[in-house]
Structure formats: structure tokens, C-alpha cells
Design an enzyme around this catalytic site. Structure first.
Site, short mmCIF file in Angstrom:
data_model
loop_
_atom_site.label_atom_id
_atom_site.label_comp_id
_atom_site.label_asym_id
_atom_site.label_seq_id
_atom_site.Cartn_x
_atom_site.Cartn_y
_atom_site.Cartn_z
N ASN A 150 105.90 16.07 90.26
CA ASN A 150 106.23 17.36 89.65
C ASN A 150 105.44 17.64 88.37
O ASN A 150 105.39 18.77 87.91
CB ASN A 150 107.73 17.46 89.35
CG ASN A 150 108.25 16.24 88.63
OD1 ASN A 150 108.22 15.13 89.15
ND2 ASN A 150 108.73 16.44 87.42
N HIS A 196 115.49 26.26 94.77
CA HIS A 196 114.85 27.13 93.76
C HIS A 196 113.37 26.80 93.55
O HIS A 196 112.68 27.51 92.82
CB HIS A 196 115.62 27.11 92.45
CG HIS A 196 115.57 25.82 91.69
ND1 HIS A 196 114.70 25.61 90.67
CD2 HIS A 196 116.30 24.68 91.81
CE1 HIS A 196 114.89 24.39 90.17
NE2 HIS A 196 115.85 23.80 90.85
N CYS A 320 112.05 17.00 75.56
CA CYS A 320 112.26 17.32 74.15
C CYS A 320 113.74 17.33 73.85
O CYS A 320 114.45 18.22 74.27
CB CYS A 320 111.63 18.67 73.83
SG CYS A 320 111.54 18.97 72.08
N1 PMP Z 1 112.68 16.08 92.04
C1 PMP Z 1 111.55 16.70 91.66
C2 PMP Z 1 110.24 16.18 92.11
C3 PMP Z 1 111.63 17.84 90.87
O1 PMP Z 1 110.51 18.47 90.50
C4 PMP Z 1 112.89 18.32 90.47
C5 PMP Z 1 113.02 19.53 89.59
N2 PMP Z 1 112.19 19.53 88.47
C6 PMP Z 1 114.02 17.62 90.90
C7 PMP Z 1 113.87 16.51 91.69
C8 PMP Z 1 115.40 18.05 90.52
O2 PMP Z 1 115.66 19.32 91.05
P1 PMP Z 1 116.97 20.10 90.60
O3 PMP Z 1 116.86 20.28 89.11
O4 PMP Z 1 116.93 21.36 91.34
O5 PMP Z 1 118.11 19.25 90.93
#
Ligand code: PMP
Length: 381
Positions: A150, A196, A320
Site C-alpha cells: 500500500n 472503499h 503521525c
Molecule cells: N491492507 C492494506 C494493504 C491496506 O492498504 C489497507 C488500507 N490502507 C488495509 C489493509 C486496511 O483497510 P481498512 O482500513 O479498510 O480496514
């Protein structure tokens, strides 16, 4: 001022086609899908249809799809649920570049006596597959490796990891929150998705669990979702999620091509206009919507605020809390220094971004960096 939203790895805008339908779906499918009267059964049918569709996309069985509220819930259910179901196995192999919603449940298990092995990662962000092979043993409960990262977008060879785990008969879980619909996903035991991230609303997600694997639920209650996730189902969210996936499937080539072109323009303009800055993991396979840049002479927080003042919204991988950013654990695992990790900014694109927005962003970046270099006291380092 026009806003340019380049933070689509954090979350995506909901498709207009879905937003427009939400009032109608809310009225039509308001009933509790566990009620046996007509309206209840109407809501149940929507869940069943949505599950059937998602199962067909993943080429799995309907009972292998379990709806949850988000990827965090899915990841926690998978990791903690497996640990409870297979207490005779007490070792976990995990990459250090997982999302916190994987790392923290694993950390929680260490407090319960589990032994955790972190996989080696190279400077490009790829995990060391030989290390994985050496770590697997009879006590291994689970191997967990994120599919597309991510923060940097780096795509792991989950096909090969899956093959190794299958051969050794070890459960394999891949967090696919960022990669779902953008990369093909092989036939893993577990994967997780958050709505989302793919233009559905927040509050809905799912995980895939291969049938015949035992899993203890996090939530005990009415026994919904095959007993794996009690609580009245989010009918509206489930419908919206299935529709978002349908939109992606029907337009996949066009969407992916658009993202690839945006990213290509962005990187080539960085190379041309800002040649001193480093594109992270440029020489390995990355997701089409994420790129991380390490800026040599400015910290990420300063740059993000300066871009925000120009209407451009981006993020960094740094967490942060209490006003002091801590460097991204992902970039530290790649071998970057704390200073480098604190100066990385993630730009993440959606199908709604345009080439003009990318060009404008580069112009603004260049102006900001020039301005900052004239006022070195503005630097936070
Ligand atoms: N895994 C990954 C790779 C993500 O990018 C994210 C969201 N940033 C999550 C899990 C968690 O997703 P959520 O906040 O919708 O639970």
C-alpha cells in the site's frame, strides 16, 4: 481552488453510478435479511446474488466468501481465528512490509506465546523466497505476504509463494486490499478486500477462506456469514460492493490502461523535471496506481502541507501520532534510512484523475521544492 486528489491508496471516491442508487437500495432492501417474511427474503436474495457474483469473479465457491466491515476486520479474523483453531501450531511467517492490520494481530499473538519469523526483504521491496522456504516447518501455522504494497505498490510473487505453501501444506494468506481487480490473484487459502479501495463505500469488505479450513470467529452472535461473522449483514454495503466490482470487471482494461498511463507520465515527468528525487522500487513490478518518491531535501510532512496548500492531496507512509511522524516500517524494511523514510511521499491515482492533473502536480512540486530550497530554515530536518 480546484482539488487534485492523489490519495487513492488511502481511499477512493465512490462511483457515481453507485451513489445515485443508494437511496433506492436503502428503501428496497431495508429489511433484516434474517427475517423470513417477503421483505427479509428480498434483502437475503441481494446478499446471495452479490456473494455469487463475487465468488464467480474469484473463481471460488459462494461459501468461501465472508462479508465483513473492512480489510482490517478480515485480516484480524483470519490471523486470530486460525490461531485459535489450530493451537498445535505456534509459528507464523510474515513479511515485515504488511499493513498494520496484519502486523498488529501477529504482534498480539506473540504476547500469547507465538513465535514470529519476519521474511527478509531486498532494497526493491521483494521478499526473499529462499528465506521463506528455509523458515517453513511443522510448527508453521500461517504464511502471510501482502500482494501489492500500500505504500510502494510493489507486487510480490504470490503465485510462487502459494505454490510453495501448498506443497508444504501450510496455510497462505495474502492481503489483497490494494491489488484486488488490478492484479490477478492466484488460488490462495485466504485473501482480504476492503470495498472503499475499489470505489464502493466504507464499512464493507470481505475475505475469502478456502472451505474445509477451520476458523474461529472474532464475533459470536447470531451466526451470520456461515458462523464466521455474526451481526446483521450490511445489505446496502454488500450490494454496493458487488456493483463496484462489476463496474471494475466490465471496464477493467480501460481502467488499468488509464492508471498505467497516469503513472507513466508521472514518473517520466519526475525524471525529467526533478531528476534528483528517487522513485522507489522503479525496477520491479508495482501496482498501476501507486508510486512513492523519496525527496532528498525535504521531509514528507512539509511537502504534503505545501502541496495541500495548492489543492493537491497526497499522503506519506509515516504514521503521525502526537505530532511527531515516525518513519514508515515498509521503507525501513527495504533498507532505507530513517531520514529517507521520513521524506517519502506516496502519490496514488484513480480512474478519475487526468493527465492534466498529473502535469499540474509536477509543476507545483517543482515550484514548492525550488521555494523550499531558497528558505532552508523551512526544512524540518
Ligand atoms: N491492507 C492494506 C494493504 C491496506 O492498504 C489497507 C488500507 N490502507 C488495509 C489493509 C486496511 O483497510 P481498512 O482500513 O479498510 O480496514
Amino acid at each position: 481552488m480546484k482539488k487534485i486528489y492523489l490519495d487513492n491508496a488511502a481511499t477512493t471516491p465512490v462511483f457515481d453510478e453507485i451513489l445515485e442508487k443508494i437511496p433506492e437500495w436503502s428503501r428496497e432492501y431495508f429489511a433484516n435479511p434474517n427475517s423470513i417474511h417477503s421483505d427479509g427474503q428480498k434483502a437475503r436474495r441481494i446478499i446471495d446474488e452479490s456473494r455469487r457474483y463475487i465468488a464467480s469473479v474469484l473463481n471460488c465457491e459462494e461459501e468461501e466468501i465472508i462479508f465483513t466491515s473492512c480489510a482490517t476486520e478480515s485480516n484480524n479474523t483470519i490471523i486470530k481465528g486460525l490461531a485459535e483453531s489450530y493451537p498445535e501450531k505456534n509459528e507464523i511467517i510474515v513479511s515485515p512490509i504488511e499493513h498494520k492490520s496484519v502486523l498488529n494481530p501477529v504482534k498480539y499473538l506473540t504476547r500469547k506465546g507465538y513465535k514470529v519469523h519476519f521474511l527478509k526483504v531486498d532494497k526493491n521491496g521483494l521478499i526473499d523466497i529462499d528465506h521463506l522456504k528455509n523458515l517453513i516447518n511443522k510448527k508453521t501455522l500461517l504464511v502471510s505476504v501482502i500482494h501489492g504494497n500500500n505504500e510502494t505498490g510493489v507486487v510480490q510473487d504470490v503465485k510462487e509463494i502459494n505454490r510453495i505453501c501448498k506443497e508444504k501444506e501450510i496455510f497462505f494468506f495474502s492481503d489483497t486490499a490494494q491489488s484486488f481487480l488490478k492484479e490477478d490473484i492466484s488460488d490462495v487459502d485466504f485473501l482480504s478486500v476492503s470495498g472503499h479501495k475499489i470505489n464502493a463505500p466504507k464499512g464493507i469488505g470481505f475475505f475469502k477462506k478456502r472451505k474445509n479450513i477451520k476458523l474461529t470467529p472474532l464475533l459470536h452472535g447470531g451466526g451470520q456469514e456461515f458462523g464466521l461473522r455474526s451481526g446483521t449483514e450490511n445489505v446496502l454495503g454488500i450490494k454496493a460492493l458487488a456493483e463496484a466490482i462489476k463496474m471494475w470487471k466490465e471496464n477493467r482494461n480501460r481502467f488499468l490502461q488509464h492508471l498505467i498511463e497516469l503513472k507513466k507520465t508521472f514518473i517520466s515527468l519526475i525524471e525529467k523535471e526533478l531528476p534528483g528525487e528517487e522513485v522507489v522500487s522503479q525496477h520491479v513490478k508495482t501496482l498501476p496506481h501507486i508510486v512513492s518518491i523519496i525527496f532528498r531535501n525535504v521531509d514528507a510532512q512539509t511537502l504534503i502541507m505545501a502541496l495541500n496548500a495548492q489543492g493537491i492531496e497526497v499522503s506519506s507512509g509515516s504514521a503521525c501520532s502526537s505530532g511527531t511522524p515516525s518513519p514508515s516500517h515498509v521503507l525501513l524494511a527495504y533498507g532505507f534510512s530513517e531520514k529517507e523514510a521520513l521524506s517519502s511521499v506516496r502519490f496514488s491515482f484513480s480512474i478519475f484523475n487526468t493527465q492534466e492533473e498529473i502535469e499540474f502536480t509536477i509543476i507545483q512540486l517543482k515550484n514548492i521544492l525550488n521555494r523550499l530550497s531558497n528558505f532552508p530554515n523551512l526544512f524540518s530536518f
